[in-house]
Every structure is written in C-alpha cells, then in structure tokens.
Design a protein around this motif. Structure first.
Motif, PDB file in Angstrom:
ATOM      1  N   LEU A  76       0.865  -1.183   0.000  1.00 56.53           N
ATOM      2  CA  LEU A  76       0.000   0.000   0.000  1.00 56.53           C
ATOM      3  C   LEU A  76       0.895   1.225   0.000  1.00 56.53           C
ATOM      4  O   LEU A  76       2.052   1.177   0.429  1.00 56.53           O
ATOM      5  N   ASN A  77       0.358   2.354  -0.470  1.00 52.19           N
ATOM      6  CA  ASN A  77       1.147   3.574  -0.543  1.00 52.19           C
ATOM      7  C   ASN A  77       0.257   4.759  -0.214  1.00 52.19           C
ATOM      8  O   ASN A  77      -0.836   4.891  -0.758  1.00 52.19           O
ATOM      9  N   ALA A  78       0.723   5.624   0.685  1.00 48.92           N
ATOM     10  CA  ALA A  78       0.029   6.877   0.994  1.00 48.92           C
ATOM     11  C   ALA A  78       1.093   7.975   1.082  1.00 48.92           C
ATOM     12  O   ALA A  78       2.033   7.879   1.862  1.00 48.92           O
ATOM     13  N   THR A  79       0.924   9.006   0.253  1.00 53.91           N
ATOM     14  CA  THR A  79       1.882  10.113   0.211  1.00 53.91           C
ATOM     15  C   THR A  79       1.127  11.431   0.253  1.00 53.91           C
ATOM     16  O   THR A  79       0.100  11.595  -0.405  1.00 53.91           O
ATOM     17  N   PHE A  80       1.664  12.371   1.011  1.00 51.77           N
ATOM     18  CA  PHE A  80       1.123  13.726   1.058  1.00 51.77           C
ATOM     19  C   PHE A  80       2.250  14.686   0.705  1.00 51.77           C
ATOM     20  O   PHE A  80       3.337  14.615   1.280  1.00 51.77           O
ATOM     21  N   ASN A  81       1.993  15.573  -0.260  1.00 52.73           N
ATOM     22  CA  ASN A  81       2.961  16.600  -0.674  1.00 52.73           C
ATOM     23  C   ASN A  81       2.342  17.981  -0.494  1.00 52.73           C
ATOM     24  O   ASN A  81       1.143  18.161  -0.747  1.00 52.73           O
ATOM     25  N   ASN A  82       3.177  18.944  -0.135  1.00 46.90           N
ATOM     26  CA  ASN A  82       2.699  20.318   0.001  1.00 46.90           C
ATOM     27  C   ASN A  82       3.834  21.271  -0.380  1.00 46.90           C
ATOM     28  O   ASN A  82       4.903  21.220   0.215  1.00 46.90           O
ATOM     29  N   ARG A  83       3.585  22.074  -1.398  1.00 43.86           N
ATOM     30  CA  ARG A  83       4.525  23.152  -1.747  1.00 43.86           C
ATOM     31  C   ARG A  83       3.782  24.452  -1.460  1.00 43.86           C
ATOM     32  O   ARG A  83       2.758  24.739  -2.077  1.00 43.86           O
ATOM     33  N   LYS A  84       4.320  25.199  -0.491  1.00 39.75           N
ATOM     34  CA  LYS A  84       3.676  26.421  -0.018  1.00 39.75           C
ATOM     35  C   LYS A  84       3.317  27.349  -1.181  1.00 39.75           C
ATOM     36  O   LYS A  84       4.135  27.589  -2.071  1.00 39.75           O
TER      37      LYS A  84
END
Length: 177
Positions: A76-84
C-alpha cells in the motif's frame, strides 16, 4: 437399551471427541504457523522537506515466500505533498510485487503499481485541479544480503505527463523481516 446407531461406550465417545478436537487444533495451528512463517513484512517511510516543501510517505508491504527463490506480495502507498503557495497533493495506491532470486545475491523484481493522484493547486497559479490514475510497471534488479536488497528499477510504461516521478529509473532499498 443399546443404541444401534452409536454402539460405543460414552467414555470412549468422549475420548474420541476430545482427541478429534485436539487433532484439528494441532493441524490448524500447523497450517497457520506454516503460512505465517513464510510471510515477510517490510515497507517504506519517507520524509522530505525544504524551502516551503514537505512530502511524507508511508508504504507498508508484505510478501509470501514460496521457497528460497520466489516470493509474491502486496503493498500500500500513501503520500502527502505540500509546496507552499503552489499545490497540495494526496497520492494513494497499491502494488503487486514478484521477487525472484536468480542466485543468493541477485534478486530480480517485477512490480505493478497503481496510484490515484489528487492535486489541488493554489488559486493564484490558475491551474485546474487534477485527479488521475498513474500506473507503473517496474522491472528491477538488486543485490540481496539477508533481509536487505538494494538496486535499481525501470518503469516500462512510464508516461512523463502522468507519472508522479520525474524519471522512469529509480533506485530502491527493500527490507523484509
């Protein structure tokens, strides 16, 4: 009066029932422990951050070793990305992996990964939000030592416009306990 359908002494019948239950439990434990003794767990945890950027990934996986050379598994894979002030993305997916040890130290792998990508852009950028599926089919080779394998893999169906990765080549590091 004797029962014609069950002409066994009650003590013997009780003993046979207890023996049968015990035997069934022993077999069930052997099957269960035999199966679970061949299951290996591993995965990936990743953190990346920099100037206004954060990325976090958790990707557990498990394989079933059929023998010393061949294993199949799921991940399984869960990724969170955030570029301000740019975007936020959530990536969720699953993978199916096959491992084959050609020799003790050389492991070949094939992995199909299917990810759902949900990107939401900042309104000031004026880009439409995206939600799409990104498949990948990796073929790889690695050096294996005990529970650890490291190597390189290549996505044979790489599509730059739909992949979450910038390149079809990617190094890997696997540990299964």
């Amino acid at each position: 009066m004797m029962n014609l359908f069950f002409p066994i002494n009650k003590k013997i019948a009780f003993f046979l029932v207890i023996l049968s239950i015990s035997f069934q439990n022993t077999i069930a434990q052997e099957v269960k422990s035999g199966f679970w003794n061949q299951v290996r767990y591993g995965g990936n945890i990743g953190l990346s951050f920099g100037d206004g950027f954060f990325s976090g990934t958790i990707a557990p996986s498990a394989i079933f070793e059929f023998d010393r050379n061949f294993a199949l598994g799921l991940g399984l894979n869960a990724t969170f990305n955030n570029r301000k002030n740019t975007y936020k993305s959530t990536i969720l997916g699953a993978s199916f992996i096959g491992l084959y040890n050609v020799i003790r130290d050389l492991q070949l792998s094939a992995e199909f990964e299917q990810l759902n990508v949900n990107r939401k852009y900042d309104t000031s950028i004026n880009l439409p939000n995206e939600n799409f599926w990104a498949p990948a089919l990796y073929l790889g080779a690695g050096y294996r030592s005990g529970n650890v394998t490291f190597g390189i893999r290549y996505d044979v169906i790489y599509d730059k416009s739909r992949s979450v990765y910038s390149d079809p080549w990617s190094p890997f590091f696997r540990v299964y306990f």
